[in-house]
Scaffold this active site. Structure first.
Site, PDB file in Angstrom:
ATOM      1  N   CYS A  60       0.835  -1.208   0.000  1.00 51.82           N
ATOM      2  CA  CYS A  60       0.000   0.000   0.000  1.00 51.82           C
ATOM      3  C   CYS A  60       0.873   1.264   0.000  1.00 51.82           C
ATOM      4  CB  CYS A  60      -0.976  -0.034   1.166  1.00 51.82           C
ATOM      5  SG  CYS A  60      -2.410   1.042   0.917  1.00 51.82           S
ATOM      6  N   HIS A 110      -3.745  -5.380   0.037  1.00 48.94           N
ATOM      7  CA  HIS A 110      -3.371  -5.937   1.332  1.00 48.94           C
ATOM      8  C   HIS A 110      -3.408  -7.462   1.309  1.00 48.94           C
ATOM      9  CE1 HIS A 110      -3.138  -2.328   3.931  1.00 48.94           C
ATOM     10  NE2 HIS A 110      -3.912  -1.806   2.998  1.00 48.94           N
ATOM     11  N   GLU A 136      -2.383  -9.480   3.531  1.00 50.83           N
ATOM     12  CA  GLU A 136      -2.757 -10.052   4.824  1.00 50.83           C
ATOM     13  C   GLU A 136      -4.264 -10.177   4.942  1.00 50.83           C
ATOM     14  OE1 GLU A 136      -3.504  -5.815   5.454  1.00 50.83           O
ATOM     15  OE2 GLU A 136      -1.954  -6.959   4.423  1.00 50.83           O
TER      16      GLU A 136
END
Length: 382
Positions: free
Chosen positions: A265, A348, A350
């Site tokens: 990001c 993202h 994760e």
């Protein structure tokens, strides 16, 4: 209590206040995710923003201590259509309203969130005010017009840790069970905190990393003194072009042709800026859990939260390869260096909350560090 949303163009929407009583000024944005409101509200990348949730009902799972991305909410205000009066989830320890009040976050329910989103999509992100303390629309508009734009703001240094700390706790989620083959000697990763999410630290740990987290203003000497196997550049809020110390650090670290680096990001954007690229502000940003990104015939459904993007034309194609595009608008979603173990993704991996399609990027980072270790061993033996 009655409440107001006042936008910089003079639009006024009325609703009912919840959470803390007061006034919040900031950039009005929207998130299209159907779950994970607690993770969204505590994501430091939302610092300085008033978040509109498009899913019609909020708060039905309450809040708990396990799903926080930071110790406290990052958003300035929460806007929704309906607020569940009673949560129904075995993990819930408080209602959303109680939790927001505890942390001083203003909420506004009962507004037409579809109208808000339509206005943002057609006119672009805009500053606004959410107020539940009786301030008049005229006074709120004056405050909104005096507020700074998100462009040019270095918010990363405001939310970054002020001291170094270590992280070695993995994710508790069940999908971690597939990560059983941990290295005997865990990888040493230095993470630069521009507003890092807890889930990122947990995923790095789950993939075999011991992480040393450093403040956003750290220099190359502080990073390299820790003798890292790799360096991670985190997500964060604000305008990436304003994070001068982070860009300078990335430029210094890129001088080591063998050092693995991974950015997510804001960290991805800082990598691009350090490589001579430029960024621009998106009309209304990408914030949700279902953004398709891909390249070379492969597509990942991704979780995203950003208001700026890299300009593909500003990157040197001889040195930088654009590996992924956002398939909705063709903006840069991933890059890698052609001759160095360095890459970044705009989304993202994760994915907390969100899909797990992109989790393999952590394994990619691990493989780059493993390759460097093997090369160092061969060099020592030769």
């Amino acid at each position: 209590m009655d409440g107001l949303l006042v936008l910089a163009d003079g639009t006024v929407l009325r609703g009912q206040g919840f959470g803390a009583k007061g006034t919040a000024i900031g950039e009005v944005v929207f998130n299209t995710g159907m779950s994970g409101y607690q993770e969204v509200i505590t994501d430091p990348s939302y610092t300085g923003q008033l978040i509109t949730f498009t899913y019609p009902e909020l708060g039905n799972t309450g809040v708990n201590q396990e799903d926080l991305e930071a110790d406290a909410p990052a958003v300035k205000a929460v806007l929704c259509r309906c607020l569940a009066p009673q949560p129904s989830n075995w993990r819930s320890s408080a209602t959303l309203e109680q939790w927001l009040e505890q942390h001083g976050v203003v909420g506004l329910k009962g507004i037409d969130t579809r109208a808000v989103v339509r206005q943002l999509r057609e006119g672009g992100a805009i500053n606004g005010a959410v107020s539940t303390d009786g301030t008049s629309p005229a006074d709120l508009l004056k405050q909104v017009l005096a507020a700074p734009s998100m462009a040019g703001q270095n918010l990363a240094e405001q939310v970054s840790t002020t001291r170094a700390y270590r992280w070695s706790s993995p994710t508790a989620a069940a999908f971690d069970q597939r990560l059983q083959d941990q290295p005997a000697d865990r990888y040493r990763v230095v993470a630069i905190d521009f507003g890092i999410k807890r889930a990122i630290l947990e995923r790095l740990s789950a993939h075999g990393c011991d992480v040393e987290v450093l403040p956003a203003g750290s220099d190359a000497d502080a990073v390299l003194a820790l003798k890292p196997d790799g360096v991670f550049l985190s997500n964060g809020p604000g305008d990436p072009s304003a994070v001068g110390s982070g860009i300078a650090l990335a430029k210094q670290l890129l001088r080591d042709p063998a050092l693995p680096m991974f950015g997510i990001c804001l960290g991805h954007q800082i990598l691009g800026l350090a490589l001579g690229g430029s960024t621009f502000k998106l009309g209304y940003g990408h914030r949700g859990l279902n953004h398709p990104c891909g390249g070379s015939g492969l597509v990942e459904i991704t979780s995203q939260n950003h208001g700026f993007a890299l300009d593909a034309n500003s990157l040197d194609p001889q040195r930088v390869a654009v590996t992924h595009h956002n398939l909705n608008d063709r903006t840069v979603a991933g890059l890698e260096l052609r001759d160095q173990p360095v890459f970044g993704v705009q989304y993202h991996p994760e994915a907390s909350p969100g899909p797990h399609d992109a989790d393999h990027h952590f394994a990619r980072f691990i493989n780059l560090m493993a390759s460097r270790r093997n090369a160092d061993k061969i060099e020592r033996l030769s």
